[in-house]
Scaffold this motif. Sequence first.
Motif, PDB file in Angstrom:
ATOM      1  N   ARG A 135      -8.970   1.181   6.512  1.00 17.10           N
ATOM      2  CA  ARG A 135      -8.956   2.452   5.789  1.00 17.10           C
ATOM      3  C   ARG A 135      -7.862   3.424   6.251  1.00 17.10           C
ATOM      4  O   ARG A 135      -7.597   4.405   5.578  1.00 17.10           O
ATOM      5  N   LEU A 183      -6.708   8.655   5.560  1.00 20.29           N
ATOM      6  CA  LEU A 183      -7.475   7.561   4.980  1.00 20.29           C
ATOM      7  C   LEU A 183      -6.950   7.151   3.616  1.00 20.29           C
ATOM      8  O   LEU A 183      -6.500   7.984   2.824  1.00 20.29           O
ATOM      9  N   PRO A 186     -11.212   3.932  -0.868  1.00 20.94           N
ATOM     10  CA  PRO A 186     -11.839   2.606  -0.791  1.00 20.94           C
ATOM     11  C   PRO A 186     -11.285   1.712  -1.906  1.00 20.94           C
ATOM     12  O   PRO A 186     -11.385   2.046  -3.083  1.00 20.94           O
ATOM     13  N   GLN A 192      -4.701  -3.157  -0.924  1.00 20.14           N
ATOM     14  CA  GLN A 192      -4.349  -2.419   0.275  1.00 20.14           C
ATOM     15  C   GLN A 192      -2.841  -2.316   0.424  1.00 20.14           C
ATOM     16  O   GLN A 192      -2.097  -3.238   0.102  1.00 20.14           O
ATOM     17  N   SER A 196      -1.466   0.102   5.605  1.00 20.41           N
ATOM     18  CA  SER A 196      -2.875   0.072   6.014  1.00 20.41           C
ATOM     19  C   SER A 196      -3.253  -1.298   6.563  1.00 20.41           C
ATOM     20  O   SER A 196      -4.066  -1.410   7.482  1.00 20.41           O
TER      21      SER A 196
END
Length: 232
Positions: A135, A183, A186, A192, A196
Amino acid sequence: MDTRSRVVEVAARLLRESGPAAVTTRGVAEAAGVQAPAIYRLFGDKDGLIEAVAEHVMTSYVAGKAAVVQSARAAGVDPLEDLRAGWDAQIAFGLANPSLFWLLGDPDRVRGSAAARAGRDVLAARVRRVAATGRLKVSERRAGDLIVAAAVGAIQTLLATTADERDPGLAAALYDAVLAQILTDPISADQQSELSVMVAFRAVAPTIDALSAAERQLVVEWLDRAIAARER
């Protein structure tokens, strides 16, 4: 308890209850039941006593935080919930102990404090747990620095305001702002970002038993270099 420990604990209590003005050589000696010359013999002068008090308080506080982090990890507490708990505890401690906060916040004292370094290690452990989930979109170090800067700023701002005029949502708003900076949203694994993924791999690389210690260190160095390049 030996004389030195008793004097330090008494001085810490006086600082917490009555502020810096109460921490005088004579006052501490009387409260601890020792002669004033003993203070000079043990600590050199009042500044030496204050340094000892700062390290004692910070060591005790950090030990408590470390135990909480270990319990949270063992119990499988969500890393983000654990990170938030650490933030809330830090804000609460600063507001409840203003004299100690100003004492412990001295940059020169923090740089040379073993307890302060241990405190950063506790925060780093919390941040690493978040990083391992994939995250984080910044390096662990930057995430930790942003959290510390925001927490110190929040406490300083709130302490500069009378209790009845403080914005009760200020600390939470700052924390949310930090989360927005560190962050990712999600997302699924195939969505991703490269950064990250690197940060997540960096978090778990030191634990890969299939690699030798030298290989693990090399992987960490490569990832640190790649992550730093992305953050410039």
